[in-house]
Design a protein around this motif. Structure first.
Motif, mmCIF file in Angstrom:
data_model
loop_
_atom_site.group_PDB
_atom_site.id
_atom_site.type_symbol
_atom_site.label_atom_id
_atom_site.label_comp_id
_atom_site.label_asym_id
_atom_site.label_seq_id
_atom_site.Cartn_x
_atom_site.Cartn_y
_atom_site.Cartn_z
ATOM 1 N N THR A 89 8.337 3.902 44.154
ATOM 2 C CA THR A 89 7.459 4.457 45.177
ATOM 3 C C THR A 89 8.233 5.376 46.110
ATOM 4 N N THR A 90 9.409 4.939 46.533
ATOM 5 C CA THR A 90 10.240 5.750 47.424
ATOM 6 C C THR A 90 10.644 7.053 46.745
ATOM 7 N N LYS A 91 11.045 6.954 45.488
ATOM 8 C CA LYS A 91 11.458 8.137 44.736
ATOM 9 C C LYS A 91 10.283 9.109 44.586
ATOM 10 N N PHE A 92 9.109 8.580 44.271
ATOM 11 C CA PHE A 92 7.931 9.420 44.101
ATOM 12 C C PHE A 92 7.598 10.148 45.411
ATOM 13 N N ARG A 93 7.640 9.422 46.530
ATOM 14 C CA ARG A 93 7.360 10.037 47.835
ATOM 15 C C ARG A 93 8.364 11.149 48.141
ATOM 16 N N HIS A 94 9.621 10.863 47.891
ATOM 17 C CA HIS A 94 10.686 11.844 48.142
ATOM 18 C C HIS A 94 10.460 13.099 47.297
ATOM 19 N N GLU A 95 10.170 12.905 46.006
ATOM 20 C CA GLU A 95 9.936 14.038 45.119
ATOM 21 C C GLU A 95 8.691 14.823 45.533
ATOM 22 N N ARG A 96 7.647 14.124 45.972
ATOM 23 C CA ARG A 96 6.431 14.795 46.409
ATOM 24 C C ARG A 96 6.707 15.669 47.633
ATOM 25 N N LYS A 97 7.491 15.153 48.573
ATOM 26 C CA LYS A 97 7.843 15.938 49.761
ATOM 27 C C LYS A 97 8.626 17.186 49.369
ATOM 28 N N LYS A 98 9.532 17.043 48.416
ATOM 29 C CA LYS A 98 10.316 18.191 47.935
ATOM 30 C C LYS A 98 9.398 19.234 47.286
ATOM 31 N N ARG A 99 8.438 18.770 46.460
ATOM 32 C CA ARG A 99 7.497 19.693 45.816
ATOM 33 C C ARG A 99 6.657 20.429 46.860
ATOM 34 N N ASP A 100 6.165 19.681 47.842
ATOM 35 C CA ASP A 100 5.356 20.295 48.899
ATOM 36 C C ASP A 100 6.168 21.335 49.671
ATOM 37 N N ALA A 101 7.416 21.035 49.965
ATOM 38 C CA ALA A 101 8.276 21.975 50.677
ATOM 39 C C ALA A 101 8.526 23.222 49.824
ATOM 40 N N PHE A 102 8.700 23.036 48.510
ATOM 41 C CA PHE A 102 8.923 24.168 47.614
ATOM 42 C C PHE A 102 7.688 25.058 47.557
ATOM 43 N N ARG A 103 6.502 24.435 47.482
ATOM 44 C CA ARG A 103 5.251 25.206 47.468
ATOM 45 C C ARG A 103 5.109 26.013 48.762
ATOM 46 N N ALA A 104 5.441 25.374 49.884
ATOM 47 C CA ALA A 104 5.364 26.060 51.171
ATOM 48 C C ALA A 104 6.335 27.250 51.196
ATOM 49 N N LEU A 105 7.517 27.059 50.635
ATOM 50 C CA LEU A 105 8.508 28.136 50.579
ATOM 51 C C LEU A 105 8.009 29.286 49.701
ATOM 52 N N LEU A 106 7.426 28.946 48.556
ATOM 53 C CA LEU A 106 6.883 29.981 47.681
ATOM 54 C C LEU A 106 5.764 30.755 48.385
ATOM 55 N N LYS A 107 4.894 30.043 49.067
ATOM 56 C CA LYS A 107 3.790 30.693 49.789
ATOM 57 C C LYS A 107 4.345 31.622 50.872
ATOM 58 N N GLU A 108 5.362 31.139 51.583
ATOM 59 C CA GLU A 108 5.986 31.936 52.642
ATOM 60 C C GLU A 108 6.600 33.218 52.071
ATOM 61 N N HIS A 109 7.326 33.098 50.972
ATOM 62 C CA HIS A 109 7.952 34.260 50.339
ATOM 63 C C HIS A 109 6.895 35.215 49.793
ATOM 64 N N ASN A 110 5.821 34.659 49.252
ATOM 65 C CA ASN A 110 4.749 35.500 48.715
ATOM 66 C C ASN A 110 4.094 36.299 49.835
ATOM 67 N N GLU A 111 3.839 35.645 50.954
ATOM 68 C CA GLU A 111 3.201 36.324 52.085
ATOM 69 C C GLU A 111 4.145 37.378 52.691
ATOM 70 N N ALA A 112 5.438 37.122 52.640
ATOM 71 C CA ALA A 112 6.409 38.087 53.177
ATOM 72 C C ALA A 112 6.667 39.233 52.209
ATOM 73 N N GLY A 113 6.121 39.152 51.001
ATOM 74 C CA GLY A 113 6.278 40.213 50.016
ATOM 75 C C GLY A 113 7.568 40.125 49.230
ATOM 76 N N LYS A 114 8.253 39.025 49.298
ATOM 77 C CA LYS A 114 9.510 38.871 48.567
ATOM 78 C C LYS A 114 9.280 38.515 47.097
ATOM 79 N N LEU A 115 8.077 37.994 46.795
ATOM 80 C CA LEU A 115 7.747 37.620 45.404
ATOM 81 C C LEU A 115 6.648 38.516 44.891
ATOM 82 N N LYS A 116 6.789 38.904 43.651
ATOM 83 C CA LYS A 116 5.747 39.713 43.012
ATOM 84 C C LYS A 116 5.425 39.091 41.681
ATOM 85 N N SER A 117 4.131 38.936 41.406
ATOM 86 C CA SER A 117 3.749 38.400 40.118
ATOM 87 C C SER A 117 3.524 39.551 39.149
ATOM 88 N N THR A 118 4.024 39.403 37.948
ATOM 89 C CA THR A 118 3.911 40.486 36.976
ATOM 90 C C THR A 118 3.064 40.072 35.808
#
Length: 118
Positions: A89-118
């Motif tokens: 349970t602890t491991k799953f929670r930790h991994e979920r928080k990491k995934r959520d943080a990564f998604r937030a980072l991707l969204k932030e980079h996408n909004e800043a124009g640093k990522l482009k989908s091809t």
């Protein structure tokens, strides 16, 4: 007469076995609690060491060696299972928080124009 006596004995044996079973269950519950609360006893303890630690325990002495060993094995299995569930349970929670943080980072980079989908 013999039949009546035999019926009485059968009933008495059945009652005695049932009382013994109830008493054993109560003692097993008490001894498992003792395993949990004893500072020198853990899942990794050896049975011989557990016997030495609980030599003076009245409940432990009442139980047969087989009953005590069986209760020890059950307690170890239950405790290990709880520890594995907690770790999972602890491991799953930790991994979920990491995934959520990564998604937030991707969204932030996408909004800043640093990522482009091809």
């Amino acid at each position: 007469r013999d039949e009546l006596f035999q019926d009485f004995m059968d009933e008495y044996e059945k009652k005695t076995k049932e009382e013994r079973r109830k008493k054993r269950k109560e003692f097993v519950d008490v001894i498992k609690k003792t395993y949990m609360e004893h500072p020198d006893i853990s899942v990794t303890s050896k049975w011989r060491d557990v016997q030495d630690h609980l030599r003076d325990n009245e409940t432990f002495r009442w139980m047969s060696k087989l009953e005590a060993l069986t209760s020890w094995e059950e307690w170890v299995a239950e405790t290990e299972k709880k520890e594995v569930e907690t770790r999972t349970t602890t491991k799953f929670r930790h991994e979920r928080k990491k995934r959520d943080a990564f998604r937030a980072l991707l969204k932030e980079h996408n909004e800043a124009g640093k990522l482009k989908s091809t």
